[in-house]
Enzyme design. Structure first.
Site, PDB file in Angstrom:
ATOM      1  N   PHE A   1      -6.942  20.059 -24.846  1.00 29.59           N
ATOM      2  CA  PHE A   1      -7.585  18.771 -25.118  1.00 29.59           C
ATOM      3  C   PHE A   1      -8.959  18.788 -24.447  1.00 29.59           C
ATOM      4  O   PHE A   1      -9.170  19.543 -23.496  1.00 29.59           O
ATOM      5  CB  PHE A   1      -6.701  17.647 -24.547  1.00 29.59           C
ATOM      6  CG  PHE A   1      -7.245  16.276 -24.785  1.00 29.59           C
ATOM      7  CD1 PHE A   1      -7.284  15.738 -26.059  1.00 29.59           C
ATOM      8  CD2 PHE A   1      -7.725  15.515 -23.731  1.00 29.59           C
ATOM      9  CE1 PHE A   1      -7.800  14.474 -26.275  1.00 29.59           C
ATOM     10  CE2 PHE A   1      -8.238  14.240 -23.946  1.00 29.59           C
ATOM     11  CZ  PHE A   1      -8.275  13.722 -25.214  1.00 29.59           C
ATOM     12  N   ASP A   2      -9.915  17.966 -24.916  1.00 36.44           N
ATOM     13  CA  ASP A   2     -11.297  18.138 -24.414  1.00 36.44           C
ATOM     14  C   ASP A   2     -11.457  17.898 -22.917  1.00 36.44           C
ATOM     15  O   ASP A   2     -12.179  18.627 -22.250  1.00 36.44           O
ATOM     16  CB  ASP A   2     -12.324  17.363 -25.258  1.00 36.44           C
ATOM     17  CG  ASP A   2     -11.961  15.913 -25.480  1.00 36.44           C
ATOM     18  OD1 ASP A   2     -11.019  15.440 -24.829  1.00 36.44           O
ATOM     19  OD2 ASP A   2     -12.622  15.245 -26.299  1.00 36.44           O
TER      20      ASP A   2
ATOM     21  N   LYS B   1      -0.427   7.237 -23.648  1.00 33.66           N
ATOM     22  CA  LYS B   1       0.098   7.560 -24.971  1.00 33.66           C
ATOM     23  C   LYS B   1       1.587   7.185 -25.013  1.00 33.66           C
ATOM     24  O   LYS B   1       1.908   6.017 -25.153  1.00 33.66           O
ATOM     25  CB  LYS B   1      -0.112   9.036 -25.296  1.00 33.66           C
ATOM     26  CG  LYS B   1      -1.519   9.548 -25.577  1.00 33.66           C
ATOM     27  CD  LYS B   1      -2.624   9.101 -24.724  1.00 33.66           C
ATOM     28  CE  LYS B   1      -3.956   9.746 -24.983  1.00 33.66           C
ATOM     29  NZ  LYS B   1      -4.242  10.945 -24.241  1.00 33.66           N
TER      30      LYS B   1
ATOM     31  N   HIS C   1     -21.757  12.559 -28.824  1.00 37.05           N
ATOM     32  CA  HIS C   1     -21.174  11.750 -29.896  1.00 37.05           C
ATOM     33  C   HIS C   1     -20.863  10.316 -29.471  1.00 37.05           C
ATOM     34  O   HIS C   1     -20.756   9.437 -30.304  1.00 37.05           O
ATOM     35  CB  HIS C   1     -19.929  12.428 -30.495  1.00 37.05           C
ATOM     36  CG  HIS C   1     -18.799  12.593 -29.518  1.00 37.05           C
ATOM     37  ND1 HIS C   1     -18.852  13.494 -28.490  1.00 37.05           N
ATOM     38  CD2 HIS C   1     -17.600  11.981 -29.422  1.00 37.05           C
ATOM     39  CE1 HIS C   1     -17.712  13.419 -27.802  1.00 37.05           C
ATOM     40  NE2 HIS C   1     -16.942  12.511 -28.353  1.00 37.05           N
TER      41      HIS C   1
ATOM     42  N   TYR D   1       0.835  -1.217   0.000  1.00 39.50           N
ATOM     43  CA  TYR D   1       0.000   0.000   0.000  1.00 39.50           C
ATOM     44  C   TYR D   1       0.857   1.249   0.000  1.00 39.50           C
ATOM     45  O   TYR D   1       0.584   2.215  -0.705  1.00 39.50           O
ATOM     46  CB  TYR D   1      -0.903   0.001   1.248  1.00 39.50           C
ATOM     47  CG  TYR D   1      -1.941   1.090   1.207  1.00 39.50           C
ATOM     48  CD1 TYR D   1      -3.210   0.839   0.689  1.00 39.50           C
ATOM     49  CD2 TYR D   1      -1.652   2.372   1.671  1.00 39.50           C
ATOM     50  CE1 TYR D   1      -4.159   1.834   0.633  1.00 39.50           C
ATOM     51  CE2 TYR D   1      -2.601   3.376   1.613  1.00 39.50           C
ATOM     52  CZ  TYR D   1      -3.860   3.110   1.094  1.00 39.50           C
ATOM     53  OH  TYR D   1      -4.799   4.096   1.038  1.00 39.50           O
TER      54      TYR D   1
ATOM     55  N   ALA E   1       1.156  14.470 -22.860  1.00 38.16           N
ATOM     56  CA  ALA E   1       0.751  13.143 -23.346  1.00 38.16           C
ATOM     57  C   ALA E   1       1.690  12.596 -24.425  1.00 38.16           C
ATOM     58  O   ALA E   1       2.080  11.437 -24.390  1.00 38.16           O
ATOM     59  CB  ALA E   1      -0.683  13.193 -23.869  1.00 38.16           C
TER      60      ALA E   1
ATOM     61  N   ASP F   1       1.092  19.951 -21.060  1.00 37.76           N
ATOM     62  CA  ASP F   1       0.258  18.757 -21.159  1.00 37.76           C
ATOM     63  C   ASP F   1       1.072  17.786 -22.003  1.00 37.76           C
ATOM     64  O   ASP F   1       1.196  17.940 -23.217  1.00 37.76           O
ATOM     65  CB  ASP F   1      -1.088  19.098 -21.817  1.00 37.76           C
ATOM     66  CG  ASP F   1      -1.976  17.865 -21.965  1.00 37.76           C
ATOM     67  OD1 ASP F   1      -1.468  16.733 -21.799  1.00 37.76           O
ATOM     68  OD2 ASP F   1      -3.178  18.026 -22.270  1.00 37.76           O
TER      69      ASP F   1
HETATM   70  C1  LIG Z   1      -5.420  11.680 -23.708  1.00 43.29           C
HETATM   71  C2  LIG Z   1      -5.099  13.073 -23.370  1.00 43.29           C
HETATM   72  C3  LIG Z   1      -5.480  13.633 -22.148  1.00 43.29           C
HETATM   73  C4  LIG Z   1      -6.326  12.887 -21.131  1.00 43.29           C
HETATM   74  O1  LIG Z   1      -5.723  11.718 -20.702  1.00 43.29           O
HETATM   75  P1  LIG Z   1      -6.563  10.402 -20.295  1.00 43.29           P
HETATM   76  O2  LIG Z   1      -5.470   9.453 -19.905  1.00 43.29           O
HETATM   77  O3  LIG Z   1      -7.337   9.967 -21.482  1.00 43.29           O
HETATM   78  O4  LIG Z   1      -7.419  10.767 -19.148  1.00 43.29           O
HETATM   79  C5  LIG Z   1      -5.106  14.935 -21.902  1.00 43.29           C
HETATM   80  N1  LIG Z   1      -4.428  15.655 -22.798  1.00 43.29           N
HETATM   81  C6  LIG Z   1      -4.059  15.163 -23.982  1.00 43.29           C
HETATM   82  C7  LIG Z   1      -3.308  16.009 -24.965  1.00 43.29           C
HETATM   83  C8  LIG Z   1      -4.390  13.854 -24.321  1.00 43.29           C
HETATM   84  O5  LIG Z   1      -4.056  13.368 -25.523  1.00 43.29           O
END
Ligand SMILES: *Cc1c(COP(=O)(O)O)cnc(C)c1O
Length: 460
Positions: free
Chosen positions: A125-126, A259, A451, A73, A218, A216
């Site tokens: 990103f959304d 990613k 969507h 843990y 990813a 960000d």
């Molecule tokens: C995928 C992504 C996120 C969100 O990450 P999740 O692991 O899907 O929650 C944030 N910003 C970017 C640019 C992404 O491609």
């Protein structure tokens, strides 16, 4: 080497059968799915390009690491292995694992923002935009104008428009800007990279105003590869050094490890040196994600992430990785299929607006093309256009998206060049009868994020 492409720097030791349904079966399945690819069963898809998120193939070393995961843990060995890998790769002082990228956003945004504050990004990103709004803030995108012309070829179409950024800060007042975010690569603009110069300049501007600068991250590794390939002065710099330089400019970062860290689940928050900020991160992590040394993940997931982070910045891997969309792009160019050029790091964004100019935005050209790809060859892509954008929350009018993209996102280490050829052939076939394609109308939709579940029917 084959015609300038770097062949797979791995061999396959475990396989997962996939099959293509007959044309009648595909027609029946997509009809049952209400002409929404999210409603399809993955088993009924031959080549799944819905997303590159969490869909990568782990290596033998990662699977071996899974078996060695320490499930304690608190203070697990796997946590310390991850911390060591993170320090080496990013060079920041503090890291917090979380279960995915949006969990990182959920923790960080309330710290940086509040009612009346704004977040400015090259593009949000959304989920990032959603967490800005949930935290009471407003999200403003500030990408360079060349991103909006899909036919123009520029090396760094993901860049921040620094002139506009300065104007936005001056107009709103620096106290109102809670954070400036650089998304690398710029996912929403088509996986387009951001240059080191642009990251450095944005960081300098933020420092001048005293505004936190966040990455960000990813697709940080794919972005580093494009810097090495395209930015003057970086050809002889290693990916490792490029990554560390990038992160030296940021105060903090959030990352989806699904990613470029090539794991099926995971995320990360990094803080360069601000101990007080990291205390706030830890305080918000414990009630939502769990204790700081596991952050919503199992010990085995931490272990896989520690190994994947290193594999994701391997130069041979990145040559092969970015070569797949580039190859697909070149085949599409030969076939006259328009797409956001040059090819992005993780995907090809087909410009369905230009391929299907006879289908208006409110009959969803990018969705029509995604459906046609499934009917043609069992390929699953998705709409990044007006269908995804939805309606104005007040008037309920259908909004018109700036782009009508059908996104072909390529999972990491999963499909071979032959699969990519199948995709190119299918699009070339559809291209020949593009003028025959018809639009769609929605027959049922939920109030928000429609969507994912809406149902449609073809317009005769
Ligand atoms: C995928 C992504 C996120 C969100 O990450 P999740 O692991 O899907 O929650 C944030 N910003 C970017 C640019 C992404 O491609």
């Amino acid at each position: 080497m084959n015609s300038g492409y770097f062949a797979e720097p791995f061999r396959i030791r475990m396989v997962e059968p996939i099959r293509v349904l007959s044309e009648e079966e595909r027609l029946a399945r997509i009809q049952e799915a209400g002409f929404n690819v999210f409603n399809l069963r993955a088993e009924d898809v031959y080549i799944d390009l819905l997303t590159d998120s969490g869909t990568g193939a782990m290596s033998a070393r990662q699977w071996a690491g899974m078996m060695m995961g320490d499930e304690s843990y608190s203070g697990a060995r796997s946590y310390y292995n991850l911390m060591d890998a993170c320090s080496e790769v990013f060079g920041c002082r503090y890291f917090q694992p979380v279960h995915q990228g949006r969990a990182a956003e959920k923790i960080v945004m309330p710290i940086l923002l509040g009612k009346g504050k704004i977040s400015i990004a090259n593009m949000h990103f959304d989920t990032t935009r959603a967490h800005v709004e949930i935290a009471g803030g407003r999200a403003i995108d500030c990408v360079v104008p060349e991103a909006e012309d899909t036919s123009s070829v520029a090396p760094f179409k993901g860049n921040m428009d620094i002139g506009t950024l300065r104007r936005l800060v001056e107009e709103n007042g620096k106290e109102k800007v809670g954070v400036v975010i650089m998304t690398i690569t710029n996912n929403s603009a088509g996986g387009q990279p951001v240059s080191m110069e642009n990251i450095r300049e944005t960081s300098k501007l933020c420092n001048g105003y005293g505004i936190p600068f966040m990455i960000d991250a990813a697709r940080f590794a794919e972005n580093a590869f494009f810097i090495k390939e395209r930015e003057p002065g970086y050809q002889d710099v290693t990916i490792e050094d490029i990554v560390r330089e990038c992160f030296s400019y940021a105060d903090l970062f959030t990352m989806s490890a699904k990613k470029d860290a090539i794991v099926n689940i995971g995320g990360l928050i990094g803080v360069r040196e601000d101990a007080a900020l990291f205390e706030k991160v830890k305080a918000l992590t414990i009630p939502s994600e769990g204790f700081i040394s596991y952050g919503g993940l199992a010990g085995r997931d931490l272990e896989a992430m520690a190994i994947g982070l290193k594999e994701g910045i391997d130069l041979d891997y990145l040559r092969y990785r970015t070569g797949q969309p580039r190859y697909l792009g070149e085949r599409l160019k030969e076939a006259g299929i328009p797409f956001q050029s040059p090819a992005g790091g993780h995907a090809i964004f087909v410009d369905a607006g230009r391929l299907l100019p006879h289908i208006p935005y409110n009959e969803f050209p990018a969705q029509a093309l995604a459906i046609e790809l499934y009917k043609e060859a069992g390929i699953r892509a998705c709409d990044i256009g007006s269908f995804m954008l939805g309606r104005d929350p007040d008037t309920r009018e259908q909004l018109k998206s700036k782009f009508e993209f059908t996104r072909l996102a390529i999972p990491r280490r999963v499909y071979t060049q032959s699969h990519i050829d199948v995709v190119a052939d299918a699009l070339a076939e559809i291209g020949k009868r593009a003028d025959k394609l018809r639009g769609y109308r929605i027959t049922w939709e939920p109030e928000v994020l429609r969507h994912f579940t809406a149902r449609l029917e073809p317009i005769r």
